[in-house]
Write an enzyme that holds these catalytic residues in place. Structure first.
Site, PDB file in Angstrom:
ATOM      1  N   ASP A 105      41.842  49.671  41.873  1.00  8.53           N
ATOM      2  CA  ASP A 105      41.335  49.899  40.545  1.00  8.53           C
ATOM      3  C   ASP A 105      41.774  48.523  39.735  1.00  8.53           C
ATOM      4  O   ASP A 105      43.087  48.245  39.328  1.00  8.53           O
ATOM      5  CB  ASP A 105      42.205  51.073  39.818  1.00  8.53           C
ATOM      6  CG  ASP A 105      41.909  51.629  38.374  1.00  8.53           C
ATOM      7  OD1 ASP A 105      41.099  50.560  37.738  1.00  8.53           O
ATOM      8  OD2 ASP A 105      41.770  52.631  38.051  1.00  8.53           O
ATOM      9  N   ASP A 115      34.735  45.672  35.899  1.00  5.36           N
ATOM     10  CA  ASP A 115      35.317  47.046  36.620  1.00  5.36           C
ATOM     11  C   ASP A 115      34.494  47.207  37.527  1.00  5.36           C
ATOM     12  O   ASP A 115      33.297  47.629  37.723  1.00  5.36           O
ATOM     13  CB  ASP A 115      34.948  47.840  35.380  1.00  5.36           C
ATOM     14  CG  ASP A 115      35.457  49.287  35.755  1.00  5.36           C
ATOM     15  OD1 ASP A 115      36.097  49.456  36.930  1.00  5.36           O
ATOM     16  OD2 ASP A 115      34.941  50.419  35.174  1.00  5.36           O
TER      17      ASP A 115
END
Length: 439
Positions: free
Chosen positions: A67, A296
Site C-alpha cells: 500500500d 496508487d
C-alpha cells in the site's frame, strides 16, 4: 489502495508466495553505502498486490498487502479489547502475527492510535511494537510496527487473505518514528538502499521478470533490466496542506503521498481536446492551483483517470458508447477490474474492436513529460457476459471531484502504470517513471 477507502469486495483465495522466492536481479544502487537490495514477486488480489515477509524469531510467514499510501507496517495480532486472546481476537481462518511466539518482540511506549474509518475495520486501533522484520534475506531488527488491538472481537472483521499491510508512503517532511515504512527503517540502519522499484507483468509476454507473479517489487534498488535510466523522469513529491483533507480529515494531517501536480489532461482524437486539468482554488483565499496526481498501485486506482467533464467528452467521441444496463454495471462491479469509490459515475459499453480509432488519453505531470494511455488500456472486456461486451474503464474518483465536474485529485493507478517502471526514492522524497521494457 488509499488507506481509508471503502471497499465492498468478494474475498478470493490467494496463493501466497514464499519469501524463498525472493531473487537476485540486476539492481541499481545510489552508492555502495546504501546497502543491499532484494526483489520479491507479488500477486494481485481484489485488495491490491500481496507478497510475503517474515516477522519475529523464529520467523513467522506473514502475507502483506502493498500500500503506497500506508506508513508504518501493520500486522494483525492476537490482541483486542486491550488483551491478548487469539481465540477471541482472531476469526477462524485469519492469518496473524503471534507475538507470544517470538522471542524478540517488544512493546513500546508509543501511544495507542485509532483511525475511526478505514478500508479494513471501523475504529482501526493499533498499539506499537518492535520485532525482527525480513524481506527475503534482508532483515532489520527492532522494526517499529503497528499491532492491531481492535475494540471488538475478531469475529466482527471479515477474514481477508493477508495478515498485514506493508506501507510504502513517503515519510513526511517532519519525520516521526510511527510514519516510517519498513524499508525506510532498514535503509536508516544500513540494511538496504533508499529506492523501491516496481513493475507489473500485465503487458509483458511472460511473468518471468515478476518471478512468476503479477508484479515485482525491488526493495533497496531497482531492476535496471526493465527500463532505461536515461528515460527516467523524476518528480519531487508535492503535498500541499489542502491535500491532507482532500479525502478524509486526519489528525495529525497527512502530508506524505507520492503526488505531483497534474498540469495537463487531454483527450486526443484527430486533435487535442481542451485541457481538463483545470486549476482551482483549494481554499477561498488562495490562488488557483493545478490538481494533483497521486500514485496508487492498489484497488482504488485501477481505471484510467479522468475528471467527470473529461469523461463526458470521451464518451461523446466514441460512436459505439452506450449507457450500461444495471446488469452490466453489476458485472463490472463483480469483476473487480475497476477502482472502488467510483460508484457515482455512469458506466458505458463500447465495441470491443476498432480500438485504434478510439481517442488517446494524454497526461502531463508538473509541466514536464507527457504520458499516453491508449484505448487498449482503458477498454476492458467483461469475462462473465455472453458474447463480447467491453466497457470504458475510467476512474472518475469520488474523492477527487469538484462540484463543477473538474478534478482536484486523480489517481495514477494500473491503467497508467502498467507500461511504466516506477521508482520510489525515499531519500529524495521523489518518484520516477520510465517506459517499461516489453521486449
Amino acid at each position: 489502495m488509499l488507506t481509508i477507502a471503502t471497499l465492498h469486495v468478494a474475498l478470493q483465495v490467494f496463493g501466497a508466495f514464499s519469501p524463498s522466492h525472493a531473487a537476485a536481479v540486476t539492481l541499481e544502487h545510489r552508492s555502495a553505502r546504501d546497502g543491499n537490495s532484494v526483489a520479491v514477486p507479488a500477486n494481485w488480489d481484489v485488495y491490491g498486490y500481496l507478497f510475503n515477509v517474515t516477522v519475529g524469531s523464529p520467523p513467522q510467514n506473514i502475507t502483506m498487502l502493498s500500500d503506497m499510501t500506508w506508513m508504518a507496517p501493520f500486522v494483525r495480532s492476537g490482541r483486542c479489547l486491550g488483551q491478548f486472546n487469539p481465540e477471541l481476537c482472531v476469526a477462524q481462518g485469519q492469518s496473524f502475527f503471534n507475538e507470544h511466539n517470538s522471542t524478540t518482540f517488544a512493546n513500546t511506549t508509543f501511544a495507542q492510535a485509532t483511525w475511526p474509518v478505514t478500508a479494513f475495520a471501523p475504529n482501526f486501533t493499533v498499539d506499537y511494537g518492535r520485532d525482527k522484520f525480513c524481506i527475503g534475506e534482508i532483515c532489520n531488527k527492532d522494526t517499529l510496527m503497528q499491532v492491531s488491538d481492535f475494540p471488538y472481537p475478531g469475529s466482527v472483521v471479515p477474514v481477508i487473505p493477508f495478515g498485514g499491510i506493508f506501507g510504502l508512503a513517503p515519510t513526511p517532511e517532519a519525520i516521526t518514528a510511527t510514519s516510517e515504512p519498513v524499508n525506510f527503517q532498514a535503509w536508516k540502519n544500513g540494511k538496504m538502499g533508499p529506492l523501491v522499484g516496481w513493475h507489473t507483468c500485465e503487458v509483458l509476454k511472460s511473468a518471468a521478470t515478476c518471478q512468476g507473479g503479477d508484479a515485482q517489487l525491488v526493495f533497496g534498488g531497482t531492476d535496471t533490466t526493465m527500463y532505461s535510466a536515461k528515460k527516467l523522469q523524476s518528480y519531487e513529491i508535492q503535498n500541499p496542506e489542502w491535500l491532507s483533507d482532500a479525502f478524509y480529515p486526519s489528525t495529525p494531517p497527512r502530508s506524505n503521498y507520492w503526488s505531483t501536480s497534474l498540469t495537463g489532461m487531454w483527450i486526443r482524437t484527430d486533435k487535442l481536446s481542451k485541457n481538463y486539468a483545470v486549476p482551482f482554488k483549494a481554499v477561498k483565499t488562495a490562488k488557483r492551483t493545478p490538481p494533483l496526481a497521486v500514485v496508487d498501485e492498489g484497488s482504488e486506482g485501477l481505471g484510467a483517470p479522468l475528471s467527470l467533464n473529461g469523461y463526458k467528452y470521451l464518451v461523446r467521441h466514441i460512436k459505439s458508447a452506450k449507457l450500461a444496463s444495471k446488469a452490466i454495471v453489476q458485472n463490472i462491479q463483480q469483476q473487480g477490474s475497476s477502482g472502488y469509490n467510483t460508484a457515482d459515475q455512469d458506466w458505458y459499453t463500447v465495441a470491443c474492436d476498432g480500438l485504434h480509432e478510439y481517442p488517446d488519453l494524454v497526461y502531463q505531470l508538473d509541466g514536464r513529460k507527457k504520458y499516453t494511455i491508449s484505448a487498449g488500456d482503458y477498454v476492458t472486456k467483461l469475462t462473465d457476459m455472453p458474447g463480447s461486451v467491453c466497457y470504458l474503464n475510467i476512474n472518475v474518483w469520488k474523492y477527487g471531484r469538484t462540484e463543477n465536474g473538474d478534478a482536484r485529485v486523480v489517481l495514477l493507478g494500473r491503467a497508467f502504470l502498467k507500461r511504466k517502471y516506477l521508482v520510489l526514492n525515499f531519500e529524495d522524497r521523489s518518484f520516477g517513471l520510465a517506459p517499461l521494457r516489453t521486449g
